[in-house]
Design a protein around this motif. Structure first.
Motif, PDB file in Angstrom:
ATOM      1  N   PHE A  31     -16.563 -14.110  76.673  1.00 20.43           N
ATOM      2  CA  PHE A  31     -16.305 -15.265  75.602  1.00 20.43           C
ATOM      3  C   PHE A  31     -15.492 -16.084  76.022  1.00 20.43           C
ATOM      4  O   PHE A  31     -15.629 -17.508  75.932  1.00 20.43           O
ATOM      5  N   GLU A  32     -14.810 -16.027  76.973  1.00 20.06           N
ATOM      6  CA  GLU A  32     -13.465 -17.082  77.506  1.00 20.06           C
ATOM      7  C   GLU A  32     -14.383 -18.039  78.382  1.00 20.06           C
ATOM      8  O   GLU A  32     -14.381 -19.343  78.359  1.00 20.06           O
ATOM      9  N   SER A  33     -15.300 -17.432  79.410  1.00 23.19           N
ATOM     10  CA  SER A  33     -16.276 -18.352  80.001  1.00 23.19           C
ATOM     11  C   SER A  33     -17.236 -19.082  79.334  1.00 23.19           C
ATOM     12  O   SER A  33     -17.320 -20.406  79.435  1.00 23.19           O
ATOM     13  N   TYR A  34     -17.533 -18.407  78.242  1.00 21.12           N
ATOM     14  CA  TYR A  34     -18.620 -19.335  77.288  1.00 21.12           C
ATOM     15  C   TYR A  34     -17.741 -20.496  76.655  1.00 21.12           C
ATOM     16  O   TYR A  34     -18.318 -21.514  76.540  1.00 21.12           O
ATOM     17  N   ARG A  35     -16.538 -20.154  76.016  1.00 28.51           N
ATOM     18  CA  ARG A  35     -15.694 -20.936  75.590  1.00 28.51           C
ATOM     19  C   ARG A  35     -15.512 -22.218  76.392  1.00 28.51           C
ATOM     20  O   ARG A  35     -15.517 -23.366  76.039  1.00 28.51           O
ATOM     21  N   LYS A  36     -14.789 -21.826  77.684  1.00 25.56           N
ATOM     22  CA  LYS A  36     -14.629 -23.194  78.728  1.00 25.56           C
ATOM     23  C   LYS A  36     -15.887 -23.944  78.790  1.00 25.56           C
ATOM     24  O   LYS A  36     -15.873 -25.146  78.967  1.00 25.56           O
ATOM     25  N   THR A  37     -17.295 -23.369  79.025  1.00 25.05           N
ATOM     26  CA  THR A  37     -18.515 -23.894  79.361  1.00 25.05           C
ATOM     27  C   THR A  37     -18.606 -24.884  77.945  1.00 25.05           C
ATOM     28  O   THR A  37     -18.848 -26.066  78.321  1.00 25.05           O
ATOM     29  N   GLN A  38     -18.531 -24.541  76.860  1.00 24.40           N
ATOM     30  CA  GLN A  38     -18.780 -25.143  75.693  1.00 24.40           C
ATOM     31  C   GLN A  38     -17.869 -26.407  75.521  1.00 24.40           C
ATOM     32  O   GLN A  38     -18.186 -27.464  75.050  1.00 24.40           O
ATOM     33  N   LEU A  39     -16.611 -26.243  75.597  1.00 29.10           N
ATOM     34  CA  LEU A  39     -15.498 -27.248  75.509  1.00 29.10           C
ATOM     35  C   LEU A  39     -15.871 -28.366  76.533  1.00 29.10           C
ATOM     36  O   LEU A  39     -15.620 -29.291  76.090  1.00 29.10           O
ATOM     37  N   ASN A  40     -16.375 -27.893  77.642  1.00 27.05           N
ATOM     38  CA  ASN A  40     -16.710 -29.062  78.677  1.00 27.05           C
ATOM     39  C   ASN A  40     -17.949 -29.846  78.318  1.00 27.05           C
ATOM     40  O   ASN A  40     -17.997 -30.825  78.785  1.00 27.05           O
ATOM     41  N   LYS A  41     -18.964 -29.296  77.467  1.00 28.41           N
ATOM     42  CA  LYS A  41     -19.920 -29.916  77.174  1.00 28.41           C
ATOM     43  C   LYS A  41     -19.745 -30.729  75.936  1.00 28.41           C
ATOM     44  O   LYS A  41     -19.999 -31.885  76.173  1.00 28.41           O
ATOM     45  N   TYR A  42     -19.315 -30.120  74.941  1.00 29.85           N
ATOM     46  CA  TYR A  42     -19.231 -31.048  73.839  1.00 29.85           C
ATOM     47  C   TYR A  42     -18.281 -30.466  72.774  1.00 29.85           C
ATOM     48  O   TYR A  42     -18.426 -29.773  71.703  1.00 29.85           O
ATOM     49  N   SER A  43     -17.063 -30.635  73.082  1.00 31.26           N
ATOM     50  CA  SER A  43     -16.103 -29.993  72.241  1.00 31.26           C
ATOM     51  C   SER A  43     -16.008 -30.745  70.864  1.00 31.26           C
ATOM     52  O   SER A  43     -15.151 -30.170  69.930  1.00 31.26           O
ATOM     53  N   TYR A  44     -16.610 -31.788  70.750  1.00 34.82           N
ATOM     54  CA  TYR A  44     -16.601 -32.451  69.200  1.00 34.82           C
ATOM     55  C   TYR A  44     -17.185 -31.684  68.064  1.00 34.82           C
ATOM     56  O   TYR A  44     -17.080 -31.710  67.006  1.00 34.82           O
ATOM     57  N   ASN A  45     -18.057 -30.771  68.720  1.00 35.26           N
ATOM     58  CA  ASN A  45     -18.931 -29.882  67.842  1.00 35.26           C
ATOM     59  C   ASN A  45     -18.281 -28.777  67.166  1.00 35.26           C
ATOM     60  O   ASN A  45     -18.823 -28.544  65.950  1.00 35.26           O
ATOM     61  N   PHE A  46     -17.037 -28.172  67.632  1.00 32.41           N
ATOM     62  CA  PHE A  46     -16.676 -27.166  67.443  1.00 32.41           C
ATOM     63  C   PHE A  46     -15.274 -27.742  66.334  1.00 32.41           C
ATOM     64  O   PHE A  46     -14.248 -27.912  67.071  1.00 32.41           O
ATOM     65  N   LYS A  47     -15.276 -27.218  65.127  1.00 38.06           N
ATOM     66  CA  LYS A  47     -13.961 -27.492  64.438  1.00 38.06           C
ATOM     67  C   LYS A  47     -12.921 -26.506  64.785  1.00 38.06           C
ATOM     68  O   LYS A  47     -11.758 -26.740  64.757  1.00 38.06           O
ATOM     69  N   ASP A  48     -13.243 -25.315  65.131  1.00 35.24           N
ATOM     70  CA  ASP A  48     -12.030 -24.272  65.368  1.00 35.24           C
ATOM     71  C   ASP A  48     -12.636 -23.069  66.318  1.00 35.24           C
ATOM     72  O   ASP A  48     -13.909 -23.110  66.481  1.00 35.24           O
ATOM     73  N   ASP A  49     -11.950 -22.165  66.740  1.00 34.31           N
ATOM     74  CA  ASP A  49     -12.512 -21.088  67.532  1.00 34.31           C
ATOM     75  C   ASP A  49     -13.447 -20.226  66.693  1.00 34.31           C
ATOM     76  O   ASP A  49     -14.253 -19.502  67.222  1.00 34.31           O
ATOM     77  N   ASN A  50     -13.321 -20.213  65.534  1.00 28.48           N
ATOM     78  CA  ASN A  50     -14.203 -19.308  64.627  1.00 28.48           C
ATOM     79  C   ASN A  50     -15.471 -19.572  64.851  1.00 28.48           C
ATOM     80  O   ASN A  50     -16.452 -18.664  65.095  1.00 28.48           O
ATOM     81  N   SER A  51     -15.951 -20.789  64.653  1.00 27.59           N
ATOM     82  CA  SER A  51     -17.394 -21.345  64.742  1.00 27.59           C
ATOM     83  C   SER A  51     -17.904 -21.074  66.110  1.00 27.59           C
ATOM     84  O   SER A  51     -18.929 -20.806  66.481  1.00 27.59           O
ATOM     85  N   MET A  52     -17.031 -21.360  67.187  1.00 28.66           N
ATOM     86  CA  MET A  52     -17.346 -20.927  68.605  1.00 28.66           C
ATOM     87  C   MET A  52     -17.683 -19.530  68.706  1.00 28.66           C
ATOM     88  O   MET A  52     -18.507 -19.068  69.527  1.00 28.66           O
TER      89      MET A  52
END
Length: 77
Positions: A31-52
């Motif tokens: 999950f931490e690896s996924y989170r870092k990857t997603q935040l580098n791609k398009y952080s504006y899509n996620f309102k909070d960690d729950n949606s991620m």
């Protein structure tokens, strides 16, 4: 679920709650690896960690297998 070890070929057939308990560290690492990857791609899509986190668990098999650094992978859910 069917979980398989990449190195030994050992196969486990366990329930989802057992998987969450036994592989808690590996799931957290993935999950931490996924989170870092997603935040580098398009952080504006996620309102909070729950949606991620929801998105991570929505496709758990792919995310665990590709973002985790475990010798185990999910063969079938």
């Amino acid at each position: 679920m069917i979980i398989k070890n990449k190195l030994t070929g050992e196969t486990l057939e366990i329930t989802y709650p057992e998987f969450r308990k036994k592989f808690a560290k590996e799931i957290q690492d993935a999950f931490e690896s996924y989170r870092k990857t997603q935040l580098n791609k398009y952080s504006y899509n996620f309102k909070d960690d729950n949606s991620m986190e929801f998105n991570f668990y929505f496709d758990l098999q792919w995310n665990f297998n590709h973002f985790g650094m475990s010798n185990w992978y999910i063969e079938k859910m």
